[in-house]
Design an enzyme around this catalytic site. Structure first.
Site, PDB file in Angstrom:
ATOM      1  N   SER A 156       0.826  -1.202   0.000  1.00 36.96           N
ATOM      2  CA  SER A 156       0.000   0.000   0.000  1.00 36.96           C
ATOM      3  C   SER A 156       0.865   1.258   0.000  1.00 36.96           C
ATOM      4  O   SER A 156       1.667   1.443  -0.895  1.00 36.96           O
ATOM      5  CB  SER A 156      -0.956  -0.055   1.187  1.00 36.96           C
ATOM      6  OG  SER A 156      -2.014   0.828   0.974  1.00 36.96           O
ATOM      7  N   ASP A 311      -0.659   1.220  -4.906  1.00 36.41           N
ATOM      8  CA  ASP A 311      -1.553   0.222  -5.508  1.00 36.41           C
ATOM      9  C   ASP A 311      -2.897   0.834  -5.895  1.00 36.41           C
ATOM     10  O   ASP A 311      -3.836   0.116  -6.232  1.00 36.41           O
ATOM     11  CB  ASP A 311      -1.727  -1.003  -4.600  1.00 36.41           C
ATOM     12  CG  ASP A 311      -2.457  -0.703  -3.310  1.00 36.41           C
ATOM     13  OD1 ASP A 311      -2.231   0.385  -2.737  1.00 36.41           O
ATOM     14  OD2 ASP A 311      -3.241  -1.549  -2.836  1.00 36.41           O
ATOM     15  N   ASP A 313      -5.469   2.264  -4.497  1.00 38.57           N
ATOM     16  CA  ASP A 313      -6.763   1.991  -3.872  1.00 38.57           C
ATOM     17  C   ASP A 313      -7.113   3.058  -2.837  1.00 38.57           C
ATOM     18  O   ASP A 313      -8.066   2.906  -2.086  1.00 38.57           O
ATOM     19  CB  ASP A 313      -6.819   0.587  -3.257  1.00 38.57           C
ATOM     20  CG  ASP A 313      -5.863   0.408  -2.094  1.00 38.57           C
ATOM     21  OD1 ASP A 313      -5.019   1.306  -1.844  1.00 38.57           O
ATOM     22  OD2 ASP A 313      -5.941  -0.641  -1.423  1.00 38.57           O
TER      23      ASP A 313
END
Length: 331
Positions: A156, A311, A313
């Site tokens: 992340s 990533d 998100d």
């Protein structure tokens, strides 16, 4: 302290490290372990004093050699544990299917390939993204291909030394109770490489890419509730940065599909790079990470700044207030 008869002392770091000098580990790994044993006892202890913990979300740790680090061996053992659980849980399905994706971090592609190979060795059909992709697209692929599980290799927004392994279930969401605890048990049961099936079956691995991007982005743009608002605002000046991560290709593509025509890039940060050279930490929720994007917004008098993490998100947003000053939205 008295030792209790018959009670085994837990193995020490040097003892655990000794096992990593065996032939089943690659030469480079063996050399690195040897070097730690001879020259850096503190680091040796850090790398080997415990197993990297497989938590409810999966693995996350610093990359390097050892049981307490992210490397192809800890990734392989986690994948074997997950495979064993999937075989029990979906024993009635003739062929279990899984999807695998990764972000821009160092070793992410290698770890994704390792994960795909172990899954394939266990007889699963694997849909492997050929290059880095946003984590939400992995969730989409799981549902689109009717997979039972999926994995994305990412840490992340952590600093560059880290990587991770996130496991997903057949609904495209991260794993929840009771599966989480039961998978952890299966992973903990993999105590050595002897328990891992490394005989990969390349014919079980299918590379996926652009065709899924198109299906996925069309689905996303189809979800818009207010096309007329976008039409009115289609000239909105948007500065976008992927912070060297996986959003670089798809986020601008989606914005254009929605109808936004004025997307400004931060060229240096469009480059996918696991060292994240232009930021201290690739976390779009920290204003420091958005410094270059805000500077670009000031130069171009943009209306809004968007930044995604490695990533892709999570998103950080900077807007212009009524005084013309750029301020971070913190929800």
């Amino acid at each position: 302290a008295m030792s209790i008869p018959g009670k085994m002392e837990p193995p020490s770091s040097p003892e655990r490290a000794g096992k990593w000098l065996k032939e089943e580990f690659d030469k480079e790994t063996r050399n690195q372990v040897k070097d730690l044993m001879e020259n850096n006892e503190n680091e040796l202890i850090e790398c080997f004093y415990r197993d990297l913990e497989f938590g409810t979300g999966g693995l996350r740790g610093i990359m390097g050699v050892g049981t307490n680090r992210m490397n192809i061996y800890t990734v392989a053992m986690a994948t074997q544990g997950l495979s064993n659980y999937l075989k029990k849980e979906f024993s009635k399905i003739p062929q279990i299917k899984v999807a695998v994706a990764h972000d821009s971090r160092n070793n992410s592609k290698l770890f994704a390939r390792t994960t795909a190979e172990i899954f394939s060795a266990n007889g699963f059909k694997v849909y492997l993204f050929e290059d880095l992709r946003p984590t939400p697209e992995l969730s989409f692929a799981i549902r689109y291909f009717k997979c039972q599980s999926g994995v994305v290799i990412t840490a992340s927004h952590n600093p560059k030394e880290y990587n991770g392994y996130k496991a997903y279930w057949d609904d495209g969401a991260q794993i929840i109770a009771p599966h989480d605890k039961l998978i952890i048990q299966e992973v903990q049961a993999i105590q050595s490489l002897e328990h891992v099936n490394f005989k990969s079956k390349p014919e079980n691995i299918e590379l996926i890419g652009n065709e899924i991007d198109d299906i996925y982005t069309n689905q996303i743009t189809g979800l818009s509730l207010s096309h007329d608002v976008i039409r009115r605002q289609n000239q909105l000046k948007i500065v976008y940065t992927p912070l060297h991560g996986a959003g670089g290709k798809l986020v601008p593509q989606v914005l254009r599909k929605f109808g936004f025509t004025n997307i400004i890039h931060v060229d240096e940060q469009d480059i996918s790079d696991g060292n994240f050279p232009t930021v201290r930490s690739p976390n779009p929720e920290e204003s420091a990470a958005l410094y270059m994007a805000v500077k670009k917004a000031e130069e171009t008098s943009a209306d809004i700044v968007l930044a995604t993490d490695p990533d892709a998100d999570r998103v950080g947003v900077v807007v212009k207030n009524s005084q013309g000053k750029y301020i971070m939205r913190q929800d």
